[in-house]
Design a protein around this motif. Structure first.
Motif, PDB file in Angstrom:
ATOM      1  N   VAL A 271     -27.141   4.523 -11.667  1.00 36.57           N
ATOM      2  CA  VAL A 271     -26.178   4.666 -10.585  1.00 36.57           C
ATOM      3  C   VAL A 271     -25.049   5.572 -11.056  1.00 36.57           C
ATOM      4  N   SER A 272     -24.744   6.611 -10.284  1.00 34.64           N
ATOM      5  CA  SER A 272     -23.654   7.538 -10.609  1.00 34.64           C
ATOM      6  C   SER A 272     -22.594   7.469  -9.510  1.00 34.64           C
ATOM      7  N   TYR A 273     -21.377   7.916  -9.856  1.00 31.12           N
ATOM      8  CA  TYR A 273     -20.262   7.843  -8.909  1.00 31.12           C
ATOM      9  C   TYR A 273     -19.545   9.188  -8.855  1.00 31.12           C
ATOM     10  N   VAL A 274     -19.125   9.553  -7.657  1.00 31.76           N
ATOM     11  CA  VAL A 274     -18.321  10.763  -7.476  1.00 31.76           C
ATOM     12  C   VAL A 274     -16.859  10.337  -7.571  1.00 31.76           C
ATOM     13  N   GLY A 275     -16.256  10.544  -8.724  1.00 27.12           N
ATOM     14  CA  GLY A 275     -14.887  10.119  -8.951  1.00 27.12           C
ATOM     15  C   GLY A 275     -13.883  11.194  -8.594  1.00 27.12           C
ATOM     16  N   ASP A 276     -12.608  10.889  -8.796  1.00 28.50           N
ATOM     17  CA  ASP A 276     -11.541  11.851  -8.535  1.00 28.50           C
ATOM     18  C   ASP A 276     -11.719  13.079  -9.431  1.00 28.50           C
ATOM     19  N   GLY A 277     -11.598  14.244  -8.839  1.00 27.33           N
ATOM     20  CA  GLY A 277     -11.737  15.483  -9.593  1.00 27.33           C
ATOM     21  C   GLY A 277     -13.168  15.936  -9.785  1.00 27.33           C
ATOM     22  N   GLN A 278     -14.137  15.144  -9.336  1.00 24.49           N
ATOM     23  CA  GLN A 278     -15.542  15.518  -9.454  1.00 24.49           C
ATOM     24  C   GLN A 278     -16.069  16.019  -8.117  1.00 24.49           C
ATOM     25  N   THR A 279     -17.109  16.820  -8.186  1.00 31.38           N
ATOM     26  CA  THR A 279     -17.792  17.258  -6.976  1.00 31.38           C
ATOM     27  C   THR A 279     -19.165  16.608  -6.916  1.00 31.38           C
ATOM     28  N   LEU A 280     -19.695  16.511  -5.717  1.00 32.89           N
ATOM     29  CA  LEU A 280     -21.029  15.934  -5.562  1.00 32.89           C
ATOM     30  C   LEU A 280     -22.065  16.783  -6.283  1.00 32.89           C
ATOM     31  N   THR A 281     -21.881  18.089  -6.251  1.00 37.94           N
ATOM     32  CA  THR A 281     -22.829  18.991  -6.914  1.00 37.94           C
ATOM     33  C   THR A 281     -22.902  18.720  -8.408  1.00 37.94           C
ATOM     34  N   SER A 282     -21.732  18.525  -9.035  1.00 36.21           N
ATOM     35  CA  SER A 282     -21.711  18.283 -10.480  1.00 36.21           C
ATOM     36  C   SER A 282     -22.329  16.935 -10.829  1.00 36.21           C
ATOM     37  N   VAL A 283     -22.182  15.948  -9.953  1.00 38.41           N
ATOM     38  CA  VAL A 283     -22.765  14.630 -10.213  1.00 38.41           C
ATOM     39  C   VAL A 283     -24.285  14.679 -10.058  1.00 38.41           C
ATOM     40  N   LEU A 284     -24.764  15.506  -9.155  1.00 38.70           N
ATOM     41  CA  LEU A 284     -26.210  15.576  -8.909  1.00 38.70           C
ATOM     42  C   LEU A 284     -26.951  16.392  -9.961  1.00 38.70           C
ATOM     43  N   GLN A 285     -26.273  17.300 -10.638  1.00 40.02           N
ATOM     44  CA  GLN A 285     -26.965  18.182 -11.585  1.00 40.02           C
ATOM     45  C   GLN A 285     -27.744  17.427 -12.661  1.00 40.02           C
ATOM     46  N   PRO A 286     -27.186  16.382 -13.313  1.00 39.83           N
ATOM     47  CA  PRO A 286     -27.979  15.655 -14.325  1.00 39.83           C
ATOM     48  C   PRO A 286     -29.149  14.873 -13.745  1.00 39.83           C
ATOM     49  N   LEU A 287     -29.170  14.720 -12.405  1.00 39.54           N
ATOM     50  CA  LEU A 287     -30.226  13.940 -11.755  1.00 39.54           C
ATOM     51  C   LEU A 287     -31.294  14.837 -11.135  1.00 39.54           C
ATOM     52  N   ALA A 288     -31.281  16.110 -11.488  1.00 40.61           N
ATOM     53  CA  ALA A 288     -32.199  17.062 -10.858  1.00 40.61           C
ATOM     54  C   ALA A 288     -33.656  16.723 -11.135  1.00 40.61           C
TER      55      ALA A 288
END
Length: 430
Positions: A271-288
């Motif tokens: 489970v990952s979270y989009v926190g303050d200062g993060q973008t959805l794109t950056s959170v999804l990259q490790p889950l490609a």
């Protein structure tokens, strides 16, 4: 002169109170929308006060448009058989004419007009005109329904049955036009249901069977997180936990991320979270490398600026998410309509209809799906994970909608309101 002010949920109820308390000779002085309904001011022995004003082209255009519609309606009504017209309908229409005619009379001598309409006065006049137009539409809807019952009883019966299913007039009208030539009522009903079934879209391939990013969007309380849990659990049971991941964009609701974290621990998926200062794109990259990524979004109101940022993230080119609008079958049609217009900005691949086990009607949710061409990807009908999740077929949705139809017969007022805007009503006003 006797003046009274009335508050009611809608214009029809307000007019009924005016007729009951002041009689058919009462004049409508003003109407305006207020919180919870409408406010209507009526009077007996009311004399319209003349006033002079500087010409206002926008106002005059609106007045002429309304006057032309009412005059045309009156001409058509006078052409009908007197037996088809109710006395109270004619009296009310004449009252509307008496109220509008003095206001909308052409003002030829502009040089003698001294006072100017300010913005507030113009808004008040527009509100009054809208109220008068609503009165006219209400009367025409009543006449259209009466004419349909007399001249097209089979069509009228079908209208009633679809109203009991909760379907909107915009969905019912084109369906009934296709079966208008069928005289056998039972056959016409079956044909109408067949056309309605054809109008409902369902995906040819279940979304969870395709790889990619799937986001569940919609207002709070629609069942997004519970539906996401059902989708995730179903996928893990069929394909294992190694190819799926969860992402939460909900940092607004208390306990939302903890709820998703618990689900991930039970299913043994990350489970990952989009926190303050993060973008959805950056959170999804490790889950490609994951075959499926499910995104749980925050249920924000349309007025919240954060909603726009969330939808922009989902619509970003690097995300390529398939966004599904989650609609609770227990929600009112206006709520679903507002949700669609608020969330369509991110691009919607379809919808998911939830809480069917609590619903008394499916008509409003199906009307939204049909009217906006949203494929119904899934339905849910209970709290069990993942059992209460189905991949629907259009004929199953219609069958269930028929089973859930109301047992109560709709009132004449409800049917008149449903007929407002039909081809019959449009014969009287353009």
């Amino acid at each position: 002169m006797q003046v009274k002010r009335y508050f009611a949920a809608d214009m029809r109820q307000a007019m009924n109170r005016v007729r009951e308390e002041l009689g058919a000779d009462a004049s409508i002085i003003s109407t305006r929308r207020v919180a919870g309904g409408v406010e209507l001011t009526a009077a007996l022995d009311y004399q319209v006060q003349s006033s002079v004003s500087r010409p206002n082209p926008a106002l005059e255009a609106e007045l002429r448009k309304t006057q032309a519609q009412i005059l045309e309606a009156q001409a058509r009504l006078q052409a009908q058989d007197e037996d088809e017209l109710h006395g109270k309908d004619r009296q009310l229409l004449e009252q509307v004419m008496q109220r509008v005619a003095p206001v909308s009379a052409p003002q030829n001598n502009h040089h003698e007009q001294a006072a100017a309409f300010n913005q507030h006065e113009f808004a008040a006049m527009r509100s009054e005109l809208n109220g008068l137009r609503e009165l006219l539409e209400m009367q025409l809807g009543s006449m259209a329904w009466g004419q349909m019952r007399t001249q097209q009883p089979a069509q009228a019966s079908l209208w009633k049955r679809f109203q009991k299913m909760g379907l909107t007039a915009d969905i019912v009208r084109p369906v009934l036009q296709k079966v208008a030539a069928e005289k056998d009522q039972h056959k016409a009903w079956r044909m109408a249901l067949a056309h309605l079934t054809h109008a409902i879209r369902t995906p040819s391939v279940e979304p969870m069977q395709e790889s990619g990013v799937i986001a569940l969007v919609g207002p709070a309380g629609m069942g997004k997180t519970t539906t996401l849990a059902k989708l995730a659990a179903r996928y893990v049971l069929e394909h294992g936990a190694q190819h799926i991941a969860l992402v939460s964009m909900d940092s607004y609701r208390i306990g939302a991320q903890e709820q998703l974290k618990t689900l991930g621990r039970i299913l043994n998926i990350p489970v990952s979270y989009v926190g303050d200062g993060q973008t959805l794109t950056s959170v999804l990259q490790p889950l490609a490398h994951k075959r499926i990524v499910l995104i749980d979004t925050a249920g924000l109101p349309a007025s919240d600026p954060a909603l726009g940022l969330q939808l922009e993230s989902l619509a970003a080119r690097g995300v390529q998410a398939k966004n599904y609008l989650v609609m609770a079958a227990t929600s009112q049609g206006q709520v679903l309509k507002a949700a669609y217009h608020a969330y369509k900005r991110c691009g919607l691949a379809g919808c998911i209809i939830t809480k069917l086990d609590e619903a008394i009607s499916m008509g409003e949710a199906l009307s939204m799906a049909i009217g906006h061409g949203l494929p119904v990807a899934y339905t849910t009908d209970g709290p069990k994970i993942p059992d209460d999740l189905q991949v629907p077929r259009s004929h199953q949705l219609i069958s269930r909608a028929v089973r859930l139809q109301s047992s109560e017969e709709p009132t004449e007022d409800i049917m008149a309101q449903m007929c407002t805007g039909t081809s019959l009503a449009s014969q009287y006003v353009g």
